[in-house]
Write an enzyme that holds these catalytic residues in place. Structure first.
Site, short mmCIF file in Angstrom:
data_model
loop_
_atom_site.label_atom_id
_atom_site.label_comp_id
_atom_site.label_asym_id
_atom_site.label_seq_id
_atom_site.Cartn_x
_atom_site.Cartn_y
_atom_site.Cartn_z
NE ARG A 37 -3.75 -2.49 1.82
CZ ARG A 37 -4.53 -2.91 0.84
NH1 ARG A 37 -4.80 -2.12 -0.19
NH2 ARG A 37 -5.07 -4.11 0.86
CG HIS A 67 0.50 -9.25 -6.07
ND1 HIS A 67 0.27 -7.92 -6.33
CD2 HIS A 67 -0.68 -9.89 -6.32
CE1 HIS A 67 -1.00 -7.76 -6.70
NE2 HIS A 67 -1.60 -8.95 -6.70
CE1 TYR A 70 -3.33 -6.01 -4.21
CE2 TYR A 70 -3.09 -5.37 -1.91
CZ TYR A 70 -3.34 -6.33 -2.87
OH TYR A 70 -3.58 -7.62 -2.48
CG HIS A 107 -3.92 -5.57 -9.30
ND1 HIS A 107 -4.61 -5.20 -8.18
CD2 HIS A 107 -3.62 -6.88 -9.14
CE1 HIS A 107 -4.73 -6.24 -7.36
NE2 HIS A 107 -4.13 -7.28 -7.92
CD GLU A 142 -4.49 -10.45 -9.71
OE1 GLU A 142 -3.42 -9.95 -9.31
OE2 GLU A 142 -5.37 -10.90 -8.95
CG ASP A 176 -7.94 -13.36 -8.46
OD1 ASP A 176 -9.03 -13.85 -8.09
OD2 ASP A 176 -7.14 -12.82 -7.67
CG HIS A 179 -9.73 -10.61 -9.35
ND1 HIS A 179 -8.47 -10.10 -9.47
CD2 HIS A 179 -10.06 -10.50 -8.04
CE1 HIS A 179 -8.03 -9.70 -8.29
NE2 HIS A 179 -8.97 -9.93 -7.41
CG HIS A 211 -3.81 -14.71 -7.98
ND1 HIS A 211 -3.79 -13.33 -8.06
CD2 HIS A 211 -2.51 -15.10 -7.90
CE1 HIS A 211 -2.52 -12.91 -8.05
NE2 HIS A 211 -1.74 -13.96 -7.96
CG ASP A 224 -11.09 -7.82 -5.84
OD1 ASP A 224 -10.92 -8.94 -5.34
OD2 ASP A 224 -10.15 -7.06 -6.16
ZN ZN Z 1 -8.74 -9.55 -5.47
FE FE Z 2 -5.34 -11.98 -7.19
FE FE Z 3 -3.73 -9.22 -7.20
#
Ligand code: ZN
Ligand code: FE
Ligand code: FE
Length: 274
Positions: A37, A67, A70, A107, A142, A176, A179, A211, A224
């Site tokens: 974050r 990953h 975000y 993402h 993703e 995912d 998702h 995922h 989500d």
């Molecule tokens: Zn998610």
């Molecule tokens: Fe994911």
């Molecule tokens: Fe993710």
């Protein structure tokens, strides 16, 4: 054999993550390359990375799926935020070279009302700037739930990004399950149909990781919210079918369910059918 693991904390370093993975019956795992974050990244300890590399090889791990944070938005409206995404990804890929041969998942971003088309072109621009023929990491897009203005809410949007990137052999897709379900793909009722669509639109050869998450919301909800395996709207049987599907079964599966380590160990054991 099913390759499965979960998202692990980087707090104890690289080797520690490998040992934790083994302790819960995992043979792959995911971790954040930096504060998810924020943007802060710990410097890589080369000895710790070497120790993990040795363990991964010795114990026959499948590829890891790192990953990105975000906060990284490749298609932000503000140029300085796009520049920051650029800096973070380039630096992450440099750091990933300490663990060659693994995946780096991100993402695609949120277009913040600039429109998906503009978003897609910014995302491709970043990838064209950052990917190099020399890198030993495959970067994964993703698939997203379509919350807010997320790009990657449909297989067509993912395909459009891939189409606009030159170094396609350094690029892949991470599916995912929460998702795609939230995006409106019914993997519980029609897994074969969804995978046929994926193959037709993107190509299953681009799919490199999964995922594995249940969803708290019905198909198409665009929310989500991840649920534990078997405690959401997709359900245990449908998710186990995902892990056994011939088009997917060799891929690394990463749990991102709301669990502690014991919960993950239990999910891994049940999904392995033990
Ligand atoms: Zn998610
Ligand atoms: Fe994911
Ligand atoms: Fe993710």
């Amino acid at each position: 054999m099913l390759h499965i693991g979960c998202h692990l904390s980087t707090t104890g370093g690289f080797l520690k993550m490998g040992e934790t993975a083994l302790s819960i019956g995992a043979d792959t795992f995911a971790f954040f390359t930096r504060n998810p974050r924020g943007m802060k990244a710990k410097p890589v300890d080369p000895d710790d990375a070497a120790a993990l590399r040795a363990l991964l090889q010795e114990r026959g791990f499948a590829a890891l799926v790192a990953h990105a944070p975000y906060t990284m938005n490749a298609c932000a409206a503000k140029p300085e935020l796009r520049e920051l995404a650029h800096t973070m990804m380039a630096d992450d890929l440099k750091r990933m070279e300490y663990l060659p041969g693994n995946f780096y998942n991100f993402h695609p971003g949120s277009h913040v009302k600039q429109g998906a088309e503009q978003g897609i072109s910014y995302i491709a621009e970043l990838l064209n700037d950052v990917l190099t023929p020399e890198q030993h990491t495959t970067v994964l897009l993703e698939t997203m739930a379509g919350k807010g203005t997320e790009v990657g809410r449909s297989f067509e949007e993912i395909r459009a990004i891939i189409d606009a990137v030159s170094l396609k052999d350094k690029l892949g897709v991470c599916l995912d399950t929460c998702h795609v379900w939230d995006a409106g793909y019914d993997i519980a009722g029609d897994l074969d149909g969804v995978l046929d669509t994926f193959d037709r639109v993107i190509g299953l050869d681009h799919l490199r990781a999964v995922h594995l998450n249940d969803s708290m919301n019905p198909c198409g909800a665009h929310k989500d919210r991840h649920a534990k395996i078997g405690e959401g709207c997709i359900g245990f049987a449908a998710l186990q079918r995902v892990t056994c599907h011939p088009a997917l079964c060799g891929l690394p599966f990463i749990l991102e369910t709301p669990n502690d380590l014991d919960g993950y160990a239990d999910e891994i054991r049940r999904l392995r059918g033990k």
